[in-house]
Design an enzyme around this catalytic site. Structure first.
Site, PDB file in Angstrom:
ATOM      1  CG  ASP A  12      71.781 -35.565  71.083  1.00 40.79           C
ATOM      2  OD1 ASP A  12      72.078 -35.560  70.153  1.00 40.79           O
ATOM      3  OD2 ASP A  12      72.272 -35.526  72.062  1.00 40.79           O
ATOM      4  CD  GLU A 171      77.186 -39.260  67.237  1.00 43.08           C
ATOM      5  OE1 GLU A 171      77.879 -39.573  68.112  1.00 43.08           O
ATOM      6  OE2 GLU A 171      76.832 -38.065  67.017  1.00 43.08           O
TER       7      GLU A 171
END
Length: 279
Positions: A12, A171
């Site tokens: 991420d 997401e």
């Protein structure tokens, strides 16, 4: 650039530029059930050699309302202060510091967005500051939630929250502006899947309305052993139209959805503004 760009397992990655320096804020990976508790920061002037600034926020000692699941940090500077939006206990918090290397301290003493505030998971924050100085917050797994932030950067009007759920959305919303066009990118499929990938839509405004899904810009390359490419960020090199995309993939060799590594590649645009797929 030599991939992976960071040591160990990270995921991420949020890539941002402050002045002439690039900063990376990743999730610390390698834990069962993504159960890490600490965030670190890294800086570089060439996107190749990175300085580790150590732990900048530790849920165990710095956050009173969440002890685990330290995911998906996103950093931004505003009015000389540095804000770190982060996940803990599947809620979203915000911390503040006087330096991009921290240490960061909890700005609210509670989540900015509680885990049950809206349907789906309240994770994966990202902030865009537009050319007029207004900042916008994006987040959400299962749907992309989008809202203007107040000038204090730690509050917003719930009545202004918009929801966008494009085809394939899972997401990790991320928004950039280039030549008056806003690009909303997101990750599709599950991060544990080799088919985790990034797609995008466009708009003339940071809150849409957004176009239909324009296509995939980052996906696996099985011939090179590159799998699970997603949860990205994008930054422009200072003073240029050169763009870079940071993302995670399964660690090579033998990685999986909890053993990931950070890579960086160039991001190119066609003459009509479409994003050229990385692979």
């Amino acid at each position: 650039m030599s991939d992976p760009v960071l040591p160990g397992f990270t995921a991420d990655p949020h890539l941002v530029v402050y002045g002439d320096t690039y900063w990376l804020y990743p999730t610390t990976d390698g834990f069962d059930d993504w159960s890490g508790t600490r965030f670190r920061a890294y800086s570089s002037t060439d996107l190749t050699r990175w300085t580790d600034h150590g732990v900048i926020l530790d849920l165990a000692t710095d956050i009173s309302w969440g002890d685990a699941y330290a995911w998906a940090p996103a950093a931004i500077e505003k009015n000389g202060r540095y804000y770190l939006y982060f996940c803990a206990e599947k809620a979203i918090g915000v911390a503040v510091a006087d330096s991009p290397a921290g240490p960061f301290r909890d700005a609210l003493g509670k989540p900015l967005i509680a885990a049950d505030a809206y349907p789906h998971q309240m994770i994966d924050p990202m902030v865009l500051t537009d050319g007029d100085g207004r900042s916008y917050l994006y987040w959400g797994q299962g749907a992309s939630y989008q809202v203007p932030l107040h000038d204090d950067m730690v509050s917003f009007d719930p009545d202004q929250v918009r929801v966008y759920t494009p085809e394939g959305y899972n997401e990790a919303s991320f928004v950039i502006e280039r030549d008056g066009v806003y690009y909303l990118m997101w990750s599709e499929n599950d991060t544990r899947s080799a088919d985790y990938r990034v797609a995008y839509a466009v708009s003339g405004h940071p809150l849409g309305p957004w176009s239909d899904r324009r296509g995939v810009i980052l996906a696996k390359d099985e011939a090179r052993g590159i799998l699970g490419t997603g949860h990205h960020s994008v930054a422009r090199a200072p003073g240029t139209d050169d763009w870079y995309i940071a993302y995670h993939r399964f660690a090579i060799p033998g990685g999986d959805g909890t053993h990931r590594e950070t890579a960086i590649d160039r991001l190119h645009f066609t003459d009509d503004g479409a994003i050229v797929p990385v692979f």
